[in-house]
Design an enzyme around this catalytic site. Structure first.
Site, PDB file in Angstrom:
ATOM      1  N   HIS A  69       0.816  -1.392  -0.154  1.00 45.13           N
ATOM      2  CA  HIS A  69       0.200   0.073   0.475  1.00 45.13           C
ATOM      3  C   HIS A  69       0.636   1.293  -0.164  1.00 45.13           C
ATOM      4  CE1 HIS A  69       0.452   0.744   4.352  1.00 45.13           C
ATOM      5  NE2 HIS A  69       0.596  -0.588   3.969  1.00 45.13           N
ATOM      6  N   ASP A 186       5.926   1.991   6.885  1.00 43.87           N
ATOM      7  CA  ASP A 186       4.703   1.316   6.495  1.00 43.87           C
ATOM      8  C   ASP A 186       3.827   2.190   5.468  1.00 43.87           C
ATOM      9  OD1 ASP A 186       2.500   0.015   6.875  1.00 43.87           O
ATOM     10  OD2 ASP A 186       2.081   0.722   9.151  1.00 43.87           O
ATOM     11  N   GLU A 220      -5.415   1.541   2.454  1.00 45.33           N
ATOM     12  CA  GLU A 220      -5.074  -0.412   3.463  1.00 45.33           C
ATOM     13  C   GLU A 220      -4.792   0.638   5.057  1.00 45.33           C
ATOM     14  OE1 GLU A 220      -2.714  -2.171   6.302  1.00 45.33           O
ATOM     15  OE2 GLU A 220      -2.453  -0.368   5.678  1.00 45.33           O
ATOM     16  N   GLU A 221      -4.884   2.050   4.902  1.00 45.04           N
ATOM     17  CA  GLU A 221      -4.171   2.299   6.351  1.00 45.04           C
ATOM     18  C   GLU A 221      -5.578   2.940   7.536  1.00 45.04           C
ATOM     19  OE1 GLU A 221      -2.212   1.996   8.466  1.00 45.04           O
ATOM     20  OE2 GLU A 221      -0.097   2.963   7.136  1.00 45.04           O
ATOM     21  N   ASP A 240       4.088  -6.200   3.452  1.00 41.05           N
ATOM     22  CA  ASP A 240       3.489  -5.038   4.440  1.00 41.05           C
ATOM     23  C   ASP A 240       5.052  -5.217   5.368  1.00 41.05           C
ATOM     24  OD1 ASP A 240       2.239  -2.615   5.830  1.00 41.05           O
ATOM     25  OD2 ASP A 240       0.396  -3.310   5.531  1.00 41.05           O
ATOM     26  N   HIS A 320       4.607   2.927  13.174  1.00 39.89           N
ATOM     27  CA  HIS A 320       3.499   4.211  13.542  1.00 39.89           C
ATOM     28  C   HIS A 320       3.611   5.736  14.289  1.00 39.89           C
ATOM     29  CE1 HIS A 320      -1.209   2.421  11.869  1.00 39.89           C
ATOM     30  NE2 HIS A 320      -0.008   2.390  11.071  1.00 39.89           N
TER      31      HIS A 320
END
Length: 345
Positions: A69, A186, A220-221, A240, A320
């Site tokens: 993604h 990510d 995706e997130e 991922d 994150h």
């Protein structure tokens, strides 16, 4: 081992990470990827939600899907406060504690960009008694715009309004020791390693055993990046990040093979095959379970697609937040992907 083009990998890392692409605002990032794909001679298309799909004909017509993604975490203007600063909502799940003091950009609907800073509402130890202890979350944080604005009306005159995107500075650095330090490993790092793999395939005229559809997804997130995939895909492998910490096995040097995440177990045969491919090719790998994680493969299953799924990716520390991965984990992921797409049967 295969000799992938490290200089090309570094180039696309710096270039792609510099393009802001929070969920829902990804056209510039997918256009960049499409341009790189075009240079390699591959065909591509978009679906209605903006996912970029690259098709590569294999030695047979059975279709395997691979996904990464391009969308990242971000923020969005919730409202303009009476003092002219901005309240915000999260896009995806950024760790607000790591955002305090970070630089950002605000994009208006008129395509005007303003710079700013994400701050706690108790931003100064010289002023606020709770400057060190106030919880960092959406309710207790705000955006200070780098313009002369002391009221809601001042900020409105700039053209800023509810729903405007706020881009977080990724601060991408590749160190001499091989670490990639940036907010959005990510999952932009997987997009970059797939581009590097595709360049190798193009340069060496490699024909995959199965026909491939490579999906660069855009939501995706927020949970639905690959909730729909083409019906002819029989296996879907999400690429991922691998999580690091607690009792997990993964390090930044490994490719992580995920046996289960919050959506449940991945396909037993696919996971076993990925493990065996790693062993057969002397690839540094680990097997892990991610109970607080889901992927585009999870979304594909939840979307009702009739497909088997698995998940791999390079180890990423501090996900994150201020993320970091390493070239070793990236290359081990590419080695496993190459073994996967060239295996017979």
């Amino acid at each position: 081992m295969l000799e992938f083009d490290k200089k090309y990998l570094e180039k696309v890392i710096y270039e792609l990470f510099a393009i802001d692409s929070p969920s829902g605002y990804t056209k510039q990032a997918t256009s960049y990827i499409a341009n790189e794909i075009k240079k390699m001679g591959f065909s591509y298309s978009y679906n209605e939600k903006g996912n970029l799909i690259v098709k590569i004909n294999g030695k047979n017509e059975v279709v395997y899907g691979i996904g990464a993604h391009v969308d990242t975490l971000g923020l969005m203007v919730r409202s303009i406060q009476e003092d002219g600063k901005l309240s915000f909502e999260k896009i995806g799940g950024p760790n607000c504690a790591t955002l305090d003091g970070e630089y950002c950009k605000i994009l208006t609907r008129q395509n005007k960009i303003y710079t700013g800073t994400i701050l706690s509402k108790s931003c100064s130890s010289h002023v606020y008694n709770d400057a060190l202890t106030r919880e960092r979350n959406e309710e207790n944080m705000e955006i200070r715009i780098d313009e002369i604005t002391y009221s809601k009306e001042d900020t409105k005159k700039l053209g800023v309004q509810t729903g405007d995107y706020i881009f977080i500075d990724p601060k991408t650095i590749i160190t001499e020791s091989g670490f990639i330090k940036t907010r959005f490993n990510d999952d932009k790092i997987s997009c970059c390693l797939i581009l590097c793999l595709l360049k190798y395939i193009s340069d060496h005229k490699i024909i995959p055993y199965h026909t491939l559809k490579i999906i660069f997804s855009t939501y995706e997130e927020v949970g639905h990046g690959c909730s729909y995939i083409d019906a002819d895909i029989v296996q879907f492998l999400a690429v991922d990040m691998g999580c690091i910490g607690l009792d997990l096995n993964c390090t930044e040097q490994d490719v992580s093979i995920c046996a289960k995440d919050s959506s449940g177990p991945y396909d037993y045969e696919m996971v076993s095959n990925l493990i065996q491919l790693s062993k057969d090719n002397n690839i540094r790998y680990v097997i892990d379970i991610f109970p607080k994680y889901s992927s585009d493969a999870s979304a594909a299953q939840r979307g009702g697609n009739n497909v088997r799924t698995a998940l791999i990716g390079p180890g990423v520390h501090a996900s994150h937040g201020m993320e970091r991965c390493h070239m070793d984990g990236i290359f081990n992921t590419m080695y496993l992907l190459y073994a996967y797409i060239t295996q017979q049967g």
